[in-house]
Scaffold this motif. Structure first.
Motif, PDB file in Angstrom:
ATOM      1  N   TRP A  76       0.821  -1.202   0.000  1.00  0.00           N
ATOM      2  CA  TRP A  76       0.000   0.000   0.000  1.00  0.00           C
ATOM      3  C   TRP A  76       0.855   1.252   0.000  1.00  0.00           C
ATOM      4  O   TRP A  76       1.955   1.286   0.520  1.00  0.00           O
ATOM      5  CB  TRP A  76      -1.029  -0.030   1.118  1.00  0.00           C
ATOM      6  CG  TRP A  76      -0.555   0.119   2.515  1.00  0.00           C
ATOM      7  CD1 TRP A  76       0.111  -0.781   3.275  1.00  0.00           C
ATOM      8  CD2 TRP A  76      -0.758   1.267   3.344  1.00  0.00           C
ATOM      9  NE1 TRP A  76       0.342  -0.299   4.518  1.00  0.00           N
ATOM     10  CE2 TRP A  76      -0.182   0.971   4.597  1.00  0.00           C
ATOM     11  CE3 TRP A  76      -1.367   2.491   3.159  1.00  0.00           C
ATOM     12  CZ2 TRP A  76      -0.199   1.865   5.655  1.00  0.00           C
ATOM     13  CZ3 TRP A  76      -1.398   3.388   4.209  1.00  0.00           C
ATOM     14  CH2 TRP A  76      -0.822   3.068   5.439  1.00  0.00           C
ATOM     15  N   THR A  78       0.671   5.789  -0.206  1.00  0.00           N
ATOM     16  CA  THR A  78      -0.038   7.058  -0.140  1.00  0.00           C
ATOM     17  C   THR A  78       0.590   7.971  -1.183  1.00  0.00           C
ATOM     18  O   THR A  78       1.664   7.682  -1.703  1.00  0.00           O
ATOM     19  CB  THR A  78       0.059   7.696   1.265  1.00  0.00           C
ATOM     20  OG1 THR A  78       1.435   7.804   1.626  1.00  0.00           O
ATOM     21  CG2 THR A  78      -0.696   6.875   2.289  1.00  0.00           C
ATOM     22  N   GLU A  89       4.238   2.525   1.877  1.00  0.00           N
ATOM     23  CA  GLU A  89       3.920   2.442   3.304  1.00  0.00           C
ATOM     24  C   GLU A  89       4.189   1.058   3.869  1.00  0.00           C
ATOM     25  O   GLU A  89       4.380   0.915   5.054  1.00  0.00           O
ATOM     26  CB  GLU A  89       2.454   2.831   3.546  1.00  0.00           C
ATOM     27  CG  GLU A  89       2.099   4.245   3.118  1.00  0.00           C
ATOM     28  CD  GLU A  89       2.686   5.318   4.024  1.00  0.00           C
ATOM     29  OE1 GLU A  89       3.224   4.993   5.101  1.00  0.00           O
ATOM     30  OE2 GLU A  89       2.593   6.497   3.651  1.00  0.00           O
ATOM     31  N   ILE A 156      -5.312   6.371  -0.825  1.00  0.00           N
ATOM     32  CA  ILE A 156      -4.265   5.347  -0.890  1.00  0.00           C
ATOM     33  C   ILE A 156      -4.388   4.555  -2.181  1.00  0.00           C
ATOM     34  O   ILE A 156      -5.401   4.621  -2.880  1.00  0.00           O
ATOM     35  CB  ILE A 156      -4.326   4.389   0.313  1.00  0.00           C
ATOM     36  CG1 ILE A 156      -5.617   3.573   0.296  1.00  0.00           C
ATOM     37  CG2 ILE A 156      -4.161   5.128   1.617  1.00  0.00           C
ATOM     38  CD1 ILE A 156      -5.618   2.439   1.280  1.00  0.00           C
TER      39      ILE A 156
END
Length: 175
Positions: A76, A78, A89, A156
């Motif tokens: 994931w 951002t 992340e 995200i």
């Protein structure tokens, strides 16, 4: 004498209220009936789409089935507001759950004269009806394999494949 006037006023208000409800109900019924008749005419004149492959349905079914894997490891990211690049992340399980998602329906339709939609509370007593947010719950996975729910408010991106390094903030990438 005052009691008779008060009783008469209450009866009159009750009759007016019932008449209004009945009239509103009849009007709503007529509108619905007209709409249904129009839909029937459109279907007769034009017909329905001729679908044979149901490809979009099959795609969505496959996505649901992939999302149902409790061991699905994803990555994931951002977005950095200043550079437009992605910030790595870490790993997570699954694709995340939108904060506004709920197990129960937040709305319950009551078929009354006004067709009112009444919000229904979640099991924890919180209403989520009408909630619009980019917030997401992510089940993050650390180096030891521990899983922790993480609440993220910024937009995200979650993917099964790592994003190309050139599209990411270099400082956020693992060695």
């Amino acid at each position: 004498m005052k009691m008779k006037k008060r009783t008469l006023a209450i009866i009159l208000l009750t009759v007016v209220f019932i008449a209004c409800l009945t009239g509103c109900s009849d009007s709503s019924y007529r509108d619905k009936q007209y709409s249904e008749e129009m839909k029937e005419q459109i279907a007769s004149a034009i017909g329905y789409p001729d679908l044979a492959n149901f490809f979009e349905y099959a795609q969505l079914k496959e996505i649901y089935e992939l999302r149902d894997d409790p061991k699905l490891i994803c990555y994931w990211y951002t977005k950095c507001e200043y550079t437009g690049k992605w910030v790595y992340e870490g790993q997570c399980i699954g694709y995340g759950i939108p904060y506004s998602a709920s197990i129960t329906s937040p709305d319950m339709v009551y078929y009354n004269s006004s067709g009112t939609v009444v919000s229904q509370a979640e099991p924890n007593g919180i209403f989520t009806n009408g909630l619009t947010t980019s917030a997401t719950w992510i089940l993050t996975v650390d180096e030891e394999g521990n899983i922790t729910p993480d609440y993220v408010e910024q937009p995200i991106r979650v993917t099964q494949n790592k994003i190309q390094a050139r599209k990411c903030e270099e400082w956020s990438l693992e060695d």
